[in-house]
Scaffold this active site. Structure first.
Site, PDB file in Angstrom:
ATOM      1  CG  PHE A  22      -2.081   0.924   1.121  1.00 51.55           C
ATOM      2  CD1 PHE A  22      -3.168   0.611   0.325  1.00 51.55           C
ATOM      3  CD2 PHE A  22      -2.079   2.122   1.803  1.00 51.55           C
ATOM      4  CE1 PHE A  22      -4.244   1.475   0.219  1.00 51.55           C
ATOM      5  CE2 PHE A  22      -3.142   2.996   1.710  1.00 51.55           C
ATOM      6  CZ  PHE A  22      -4.232   2.677   0.915  1.00 51.55           C
ATOM      7  CB  VAL A  58      -3.227  -3.944   9.206  1.00 51.49           C
ATOM      8  CG1 VAL A  58      -3.883  -4.985  10.082  1.00 51.49           C
ATOM      9  CG2 VAL A  58      -3.755  -2.561   9.547  1.00 51.49           C
ATOM     10  CB  VAL A  82       0.377   4.599   8.099  1.00 52.06           C
ATOM     11  CG1 VAL A  82      -1.076   4.796   8.502  1.00 52.06           C
ATOM     12  CG2 VAL A  82       0.762   3.125   8.167  1.00 52.06           C
ATOM     13  N   GLY A  86      -8.912  11.511   6.420  1.00 55.24           N
ATOM     14  CA  GLY A  86      -9.954  12.251   7.117  1.00 55.24           C
ATOM     15  C   GLY A  86     -10.666  11.472   8.205  1.00 55.24           C
ATOM     16  CB  THR A  87     -11.522   8.149   8.850  1.00 50.22           C
ATOM     17  OG1 THR A  87     -10.470   7.295   8.366  1.00 50.22           O
ATOM     18  CG2 THR A  87     -12.455   8.517   7.700  1.00 50.22           C
ATOM     19  CG  HIS A  89      -8.162   3.346   8.616  1.00 50.18           C
ATOM     20  ND1 HIS A  89      -8.644   2.111   8.995  1.00 50.18           N
ATOM     21  CD2 HIS A  89      -7.212   3.107   7.680  1.00 50.18           C
ATOM     22  CE1 HIS A  89      -8.011   1.169   8.322  1.00 50.18           C
ATOM     23  NE2 HIS A  89      -7.132   1.752   7.512  1.00 50.18           N
ATOM     24  NE  ARG A 128       8.998  12.781   8.091  1.00 52.60           N
ATOM     25  CZ  ARG A 128       8.658  14.032   7.807  1.00 52.60           C
ATOM     26  NH1 ARG A 128       8.286  14.348   6.580  1.00 52.60           N
ATOM     27  NH2 ARG A 128       8.685  14.976   8.731  1.00 52.60           N
TER      28      ARG A 128
END
Length: 158
Positions: A22, A58, A82, A86-87, A89, A128
Site C-alpha cells: 500500500f 496492518v 501510513v 480524514g478518518t 483509521h 522521508r
C-alpha cells in the site's frame, strides 16, 4: 567499565525485509534505500536478503512474526507508509502496526527495525522516502545492522 555497542558491517547477516504494498510509490523508495544500505554499508550479500511483500501496514506484524518464527534470519526490517486521512483509521493502523512489530521483537528475541512512515501528508512521506528528509528505509537498515551486532556482542560478553 565494559561498553557493548555494535558496528554497521555485518557481511553474514541474514535479513528479511517485510514490505507493505500500500502506498507503493513511497514504499518502493524505502525498500530501495534499505537494500542499498544493507549492501553498501553492511556488506550484506544479495542471497542473504529476503523481501516479503504484504498488502498493507496492518499485515506487517503477522508476516514479521512468521519470518521470526522460522529462525533463519538475524533481523527484520518492516517498511510501509501510513498517511493520515480524514478518518481515525490512521491512528488504529499506525498504533497496531507499531505495537505488533515491537511484540515480535520481544517474543522472538530478534531485532525488528521500524521503517514505517506515519505522516500527515503525502508530501511528508515523499520527503522521508529519499528526498529532503533522507531515506527512512536506509535509516531502518542502519539501525538493524547495528542491533544485529549489538545482540551478537552481548551474547559473546555476557
Amino acid at each position: 567499565m565494559n561498553v557493548v555497542q555494535g558496528n554497521i558491517e555485518s557481511k553474514n547477516a541474514k535479513v528479511a525485509i517485510v514490505v507493505s504494498r500500500f502506498n507503493s510509490f513511497v514504499v518502493d523508495s524505502l525498500l530501495n534505500g534499505a537494500v542499498d544500505t544493507l549492501k553498501r554499508f553492511g556488506q550484506v550479500a544479495d542471497e542473504n536478503i529476503t523481501v516479503v511483500k504484504v498488502p498493507g501496514a496492518v499485515e506487517l506484524p503477522l508476516a514479521a512474526r512468521r519470518v521470526a518464527a522460522c529462525g533463519k534470519f538475524d533481523g527484520i526490517i518492516a517498511l510501509g507508509a501510513v498517511i493520515r486521512g480524514g478518518t481515525p483509521h490512521f491512528d488504529f493502523v499506525a498504533g497496531e502496526c507499531n505495537k505488533g512489530l515491537a511484540q515480535v521483537a520481544l517474543e522472538f528475541d530478534i531485532p525488528v527495525s521500524f521503517g514505517v512512515l506515519t505522516t500527515d501528508t503525502i508530501e511528508q512521506a515523499i520527503e522521508r522516502s529519499g528526498t529532503k528528509a533522507g531515506n527512512k528505509g536506509g535509516e531502518a537498515a542502519l539501525g538493524l545492522l547495528e542491533m544485529v551486532n549489538v545482540l551478537q556482542a552481548l551474547e559473546e560478553q555476557l
